[in-house]
Design a protein around this motif. Sequence first.
Motif, PDB file in Angstrom:
ATOM      1  N   HIS A  88       0.887  -1.126   0.139  1.00 37.77           N
ATOM      2  CA  HIS A  88       0.070   0.165   0.047  1.00 37.77           C
ATOM      3  C   HIS A  88       0.909   1.378  -0.085  1.00 37.77           C
ATOM      4  N   TYR A 101       2.006   1.721  -3.642  1.00 34.78           N
ATOM      5  CA  TYR A 101       1.097   2.004  -4.362  1.00 34.78           C
ATOM      6  C   TYR A 101       0.841   3.578  -4.241  1.00 34.78           C
ATOM      7  N   ALA A 102       0.512   4.037  -3.116  1.00 27.77           N
ATOM      8  CA  ALA A 102       0.469   5.352  -2.679  1.00 27.77           C
ATOM      9  C   ALA A 102       1.722   6.336  -3.078  1.00 27.77           C
ATOM     10  N   TYR A 151      -2.918   8.586   2.803  1.00 22.85           N
ATOM     11  CA  TYR A 151      -3.514   8.018   1.570  1.00 22.85           C
ATOM     12  C   TYR A 151      -3.097   6.459   1.535  1.00 22.85           C
ATOM     13  N   LEU A 170      -5.589   3.278   1.011  1.00 19.21           N
ATOM     14  CA  LEU A 170      -5.398   2.215   0.126  1.00 19.21           C
ATOM     15  C   LEU A 170      -5.312   0.918   0.628  1.00 19.21           C
ATOM     16  N   LEU A 227      -6.294  -1.515  -2.040  1.00 19.28           N
ATOM     17  CA  LEU A 227      -5.678  -0.872  -3.027  1.00 19.28           C
ATOM     18  C   LEU A 227      -6.232  -0.104  -4.244  1.00 19.28           C
ATOM     19  N   LYS A 228      -7.544   0.068  -3.899  1.00 20.16           N
ATOM     20  CA  LYS A 228      -8.278   0.717  -4.847  1.00 20.16           C
ATOM     21  C   LYS A 228      -8.454   2.001  -5.003  1.00 20.16           C
ATOM     22  N   THR A 229      -7.692   2.400  -5.972  1.00 23.56           N
ATOM     23  CA  THR A 229      -7.276   4.089  -5.973  1.00 23.56           C
ATOM     24  C   THR A 229      -8.530   4.913  -6.096  1.00 23.56           C
ATOM     25  N   CYS A 273      -9.657   6.438  -2.837  1.00 21.55           N
ATOM     26  CA  CYS A 273      -9.091   7.312  -2.156  1.00 21.55           C
ATOM     27  C   CYS A 273      -8.569   8.322  -2.863  1.00 21.55           C
ATOM     28  N   GLN A 313      -5.401  11.035  -2.232  1.00 17.47           N
ATOM     29  CA  GLN A 313      -4.331  10.988  -3.258  1.00 17.47           C
ATOM     30  C   GLN A 313      -4.160  12.515  -3.570  1.00 17.47           C
TER      31      GLN A 313
END
Length: 123
Positions: A33, A36-37, A95, A99, A104-106, A109, A113
């Motif tokens: 996460h 990803y962020a 952020y 996630l 992890l679904k952007t 969020c 973000q």
Amino acid sequence: PSARGRRGVWRFTAEAGAMAPRSYSVDAPPKSHELYAAAKVIGDRCFDENLGFFKCKDQSAHPSKCIEEGKAVQACVHATLVEIEKKAPAEFRTYAECLESHTLKTEDCRTKQLIFEAAYFSS
């Protein structure tokens, strides 16, 4: 004294009276996460290192041929995460935790973000 925060990501230091940023190392690599962020920033900052790694992989299928290029990518990602923790630690953590809690679904969020990116790119 300090106490581990949620999953050891933050710790509260009574002397400082504030949250301390997470430190990244070989023994404490970033979690998915967090990557990803940070992906947009990493993609921008580490473009050349990634390109060098992929060009090397195109030229040789043997994994040991691209060790130095891989180390350059890892060093860039590490430096970028350290920079993020200095420039916008609270916004990044908010952020990243969003996630994590939204698998992890952007799209779930997006607001967090935008807040993180505004804080990071403005400092």
